[in-house]
Design a protein around this motif. Structure first.
Motif, PDB file in Angstrom:
ATOM      1  N   MET A 210       0.799  -1.220   0.000  1.00  0.00           N
ATOM      2  CA  MET A 210       0.000   0.000   0.000  1.00  0.00           C
ATOM      3  C   MET A 210       0.836   1.276   0.000  1.00  0.00           C
ATOM      4  SD  MET A 210      -3.136  -0.687  -0.274  1.00  0.00           S
ATOM      5  CE  MET A 210      -4.253  -2.072  -0.174  1.00  0.00           C
ATOM      6  N   ASP A 211       2.140   1.178   0.212  1.00  0.00           N
ATOM      7  CA  ASP A 211       2.983   2.368   0.210  1.00  0.00           C
ATOM      8  C   ASP A 211       3.813   2.465  -1.065  1.00  0.00           C
ATOM      9  OD1 ASP A 211       3.529   4.747   1.489  1.00  0.00           O
ATOM     10  OD2 ASP A 211       5.275   3.974   2.571  1.00  0.00           O
ATOM     11  N   VAL A 212       3.475   1.671  -2.072  1.00  0.00           N
ATOM     12  CA  VAL A 212       4.101   1.774  -3.391  1.00  0.00           C
ATOM     13  C   VAL A 212       3.101   2.466  -4.307  1.00  0.00           C
ATOM     14  CG1 VAL A 212       4.969   0.496  -5.385  1.00  0.00           C
ATOM     15  CG2 VAL A 212       5.543  -0.265  -3.074  1.00  0.00           C
ATOM     16  N   ASN A 213       3.530   3.536  -4.958  1.00  0.00           N
ATOM     17  CA  ASN A 213       2.612   4.363  -5.745  1.00  0.00           C
ATOM     18  C   ASN A 213       2.478   3.950  -7.199  1.00  0.00           C
ATOM     19  OD1 ASN A 213       4.256   6.528  -3.764  1.00  0.00           O
ATOM     20  ND2 ASN A 213       2.032   6.547  -3.611  1.00  0.00           N
ATOM     21  N   ALA A 214       3.481   3.254  -7.715  1.00  0.00           N
ATOM     22  CA  ALA A 214       3.441   2.833  -9.116  1.00  0.00           C
ATOM     23  C   ALA A 214       4.299   1.583  -9.267  1.00  0.00           C
ATOM     24  CB  ALA A 214       3.950   3.939 -10.039  1.00  0.00           C
ATOM     25  N   GLU A 230      -1.193  -6.817 -11.951  1.00  0.00           N
ATOM     26  CA  GLU A 230      -2.058  -5.660 -12.163  1.00  0.00           C
ATOM     27  C   GLU A 230      -3.252  -5.681 -11.223  1.00  0.00           C
ATOM     28  OE1 GLU A 230      -3.015  -3.945 -15.898  1.00  0.00           O
ATOM     29  OE2 GLU A 230      -1.521  -5.140 -16.970  1.00  0.00           O
ATOM     30  N   VAL A 231      -3.801  -6.875 -10.991  1.00  0.00           N
ATOM     31  CA  VAL A 231      -4.932  -7.008 -10.061  1.00  0.00           C
ATOM     32  C   VAL A 231      -4.501  -6.608  -8.653  1.00  0.00           C
ATOM     33  CG1 VAL A 231      -6.489  -8.653  -8.934  1.00  0.00           C
ATOM     34  CG2 VAL A 231      -6.138  -8.757 -11.410  1.00  0.00           C
ATOM     35  N   ARG A 232      -3.327  -7.077  -8.237  1.00  0.00           N
ATOM     36  CA  ARG A 232      -2.817  -6.713  -6.912  1.00  0.00           C
ATOM     37  C   ARG A 232      -2.591  -5.203  -6.812  1.00  0.00           C
ATOM     38  NH1 ARG A 232      -0.300 -11.105  -3.970  1.00  0.00           N
ATOM     39  NH2 ARG A 232      -0.458 -13.059  -5.125  1.00  0.00           N
ATOM     40  N   ALA A 233      -2.051  -4.615  -7.888  1.00  0.00           N
ATOM     41  CA  ALA A 233      -1.761  -3.184  -7.884  1.00  0.00           C
ATOM     42  C   ALA A 233      -3.035  -2.347  -7.836  1.00  0.00           C
ATOM     43  CB  ALA A 233      -0.950  -2.818  -9.122  1.00  0.00           C
ATOM     44  N   ALA A 234      -4.135  -2.887  -8.355  1.00  0.00           N
ATOM     45  CA  ALA A 234      -5.382  -2.123  -8.423  1.00  0.00           C
ATOM     46  C   ALA A 234      -5.975  -1.836  -7.047  1.00  0.00           C
ATOM     47  CB  ALA A 234      -6.402  -2.873  -9.279  1.00  0.00           C
ATOM     48  N   GLU A 235      -5.567  -2.610  -6.043  1.00  0.00           N
ATOM     49  CA  GLU A 235      -6.169  -2.451  -4.721  1.00  0.00           C
ATOM     50  C   GLU A 235      -5.887  -1.082  -4.110  1.00  0.00           C
ATOM     51  OE1 GLU A 235      -5.533  -5.632  -2.047  1.00  0.00           O
ATOM     52  OE2 GLU A 235      -6.211  -7.174  -3.447  1.00  0.00           O
ATOM     53  N   ASN A 236      -4.765  -0.467  -4.462  1.00  0.00           N
ATOM     54  CA  ASN A 236      -4.560   0.911  -3.984  1.00  0.00           C
ATOM     55  C   ASN A 236      -4.304   1.864  -5.157  1.00  0.00           C
ATOM     56  OD1 ASN A 236      -1.861   0.259  -4.597  1.00  0.00           O
ATOM     57  ND2 ASN A 236      -1.075   1.549  -2.950  1.00  0.00           N
ATOM     58  N   LEU A 237      -4.883   1.493  -6.309  1.00  0.00           N
ATOM     59  CA  LEU A 237      -4.883   2.363  -7.488  1.00  0.00           C
ATOM     60  C   LEU A 237      -3.484   2.765  -7.931  1.00  0.00           C
ATOM     61  CD1 LEU A 237      -7.894   4.685  -6.561  1.00  0.00           C
ATOM     62  CD2 LEU A 237      -7.912   2.524  -7.830  1.00  0.00           C
ATOM     63  N   LYS A 238      -2.556   1.802  -7.876  1.00  0.00           N
ATOM     64  CA  LYS A 238      -1.201   2.076  -8.369  1.00  0.00           C
ATOM     65  C   LYS A 238      -1.234   2.383  -9.859  1.00  0.00           C
ATOM     66  CE  LYS A 238       1.622  -0.906  -5.405  1.00  0.00           C
ATOM     67  NZ  LYS A 238       0.545  -1.232  -4.466  1.00  0.00           N
ATOM     68  N   ARG A 239      -0.340   3.248 -10.262  1.00  0.00           N
ATOM     69  CA  ARG A 239      -0.109   3.427 -11.690  1.00  0.00           C
ATOM     70  C   ARG A 239       0.692   2.217 -12.177  1.00  0.00           C
ATOM     71  NH1 ARG A 239       1.611   9.203 -13.914  1.00  0.00           N
ATOM     72  NH2 ARG A 239      -0.205   9.587 -12.614  1.00  0.00           N
ATOM     73  N   VAL A 240       0.325   1.645 -13.324  1.00  0.00           N
ATOM     74  CA  VAL A 240       0.976   0.438 -13.833  1.00  0.00           C
ATOM     75  C   VAL A 240       1.547   0.693 -15.217  1.00  0.00           C
ATOM     76  CG1 VAL A 240       0.647  -1.964 -14.533  1.00  0.00           C
ATOM     77  CG2 VAL A 240      -0.552  -1.084 -12.508  1.00  0.00           C
TER      78      VAL A 240
END
Length: 274
Positions: A210-214, A230-240
């Motif tokens: 949760m503390d990684v922004n992209a 990408e699914v994991r990253a979507a949980e805190n709306l990371k830029r991918v």
């Protein structure tokens, strides 16, 4: 007199400007060298180090960041033969040096190209300026080992982001040797953190953190794994940033896309004077 026994080098992680062994104590062999095998805990520690470095690095002047990137190029040039001895082709080392210099030159120019004044109705100035996204997790490409690594790190840090890099598990020596270059290049601790070992162990942790922004998935070659990340990253709306195509030419002009993809844009309104 007995024959001298050579000291065998252990390639360690690079976290917070230091070279710790994996907290798990594990390592694996690459080219007859011991390389630290990073754990999920190491990945979390690297994110903590990267987050702590954001304020100072993003707050530094663009000119200062450019100076430091140029210093990296100087130090890399001086260790050219060491990389060649590791199996990195000489032309690739030269291209990696040139790439650091190229990105260093953009440090104090990108805001002029990517920002600007916007025409609006009313007596106001409306100005847009780029700002760093924050902590970026990066999956480095397997080949070219050095140039590919530089090509994903430099555009992220030149604009004020800090990074946690998951190095290629099959080509980690160039990554850890680059860490030694960074450690002697005036780069503040925590701006670049490098993990070696299994991508399947560290990258899902980084994608879900949760503390990684992209997250930059450039080096991910499995489509199913990329989709899961990408699914994991979507949980805190990371830029991918999605994986690079298999035929990507790393020696070509990199353009501005990697720098601008990891920027936010802040827009400010200000009333005009009479």
């Amino acid at each position: 007199m007995s024959e001298r026994v050579a000291v065998r080098k252990t390639y360690k992680l690079f976290i917070g400007g230091k070279f710790p062994r994996s907290e798990s104590g594990r390592s694996y062999l690459v080219q007859d060298a011991n390389v630290s095998l990073a754990s999920r805990k190491d990945a979390r520690d690297a994110v903590v180090a990267a987050r702590a470095a954001v304020k100072g690095w993003a707050g530094a002047t663009a000119y200062n960041r450019g100076q430091i990137l140029y210093r990296v190029a100087e130090m890399l040039e001086g260790r050219r033969e060491q990389f060649v001895a590791l199996g990195v082709p000489g032309d690739e080392v030269d291209a990696a040096v040139d790439r650091w210099v190229w990105y260093a030159g953009w440090s104090d120019k990108l805001a002029q190209v990517y920002g600007g004044a916007n025409p609006v109705a009313g007596p106001y100035f409306n100005l847009s300026a780029p700002e760093p996204t924050g902590v970026v997790a990066v999956v480095a490409p397997e080949r070219p080992a050095l140039l590919g690594l530089v090509s994903v790190i430099a555009p992220a840090v030149v604009t004020g982001n800090t990074v946690v890099v998951a190095a290629s598990p099959t080509e980690p020596l160039a990554a850890v040797t680059l860490a030694e270059v960074l450690a002697t290049s005036d780069l503040p601790g925590g701006v670049v953190n490098i993990l070696t070992g299994r991508l399947s162990e560290t990258v899902p942790t980084l994608a879900a953190h949760m503390d990684v922004n992209a997250i930059d998935l450039t080096g991910v070659t499995d489509a199913e794994q990329a989709a899961d990340l990408e699914v994991r990253a979507a949980e805190n709306l990371k830029r991918v940033l999605r994986p690079a195509p298999t035929d990507h030419d790393w020696f070509a002009d990199p353009g501005l896309a990697r720098m601008t993809a990891l920027l936010e844009t802040k827009t400010v309104w200000h009333p005009k004077g009479v």
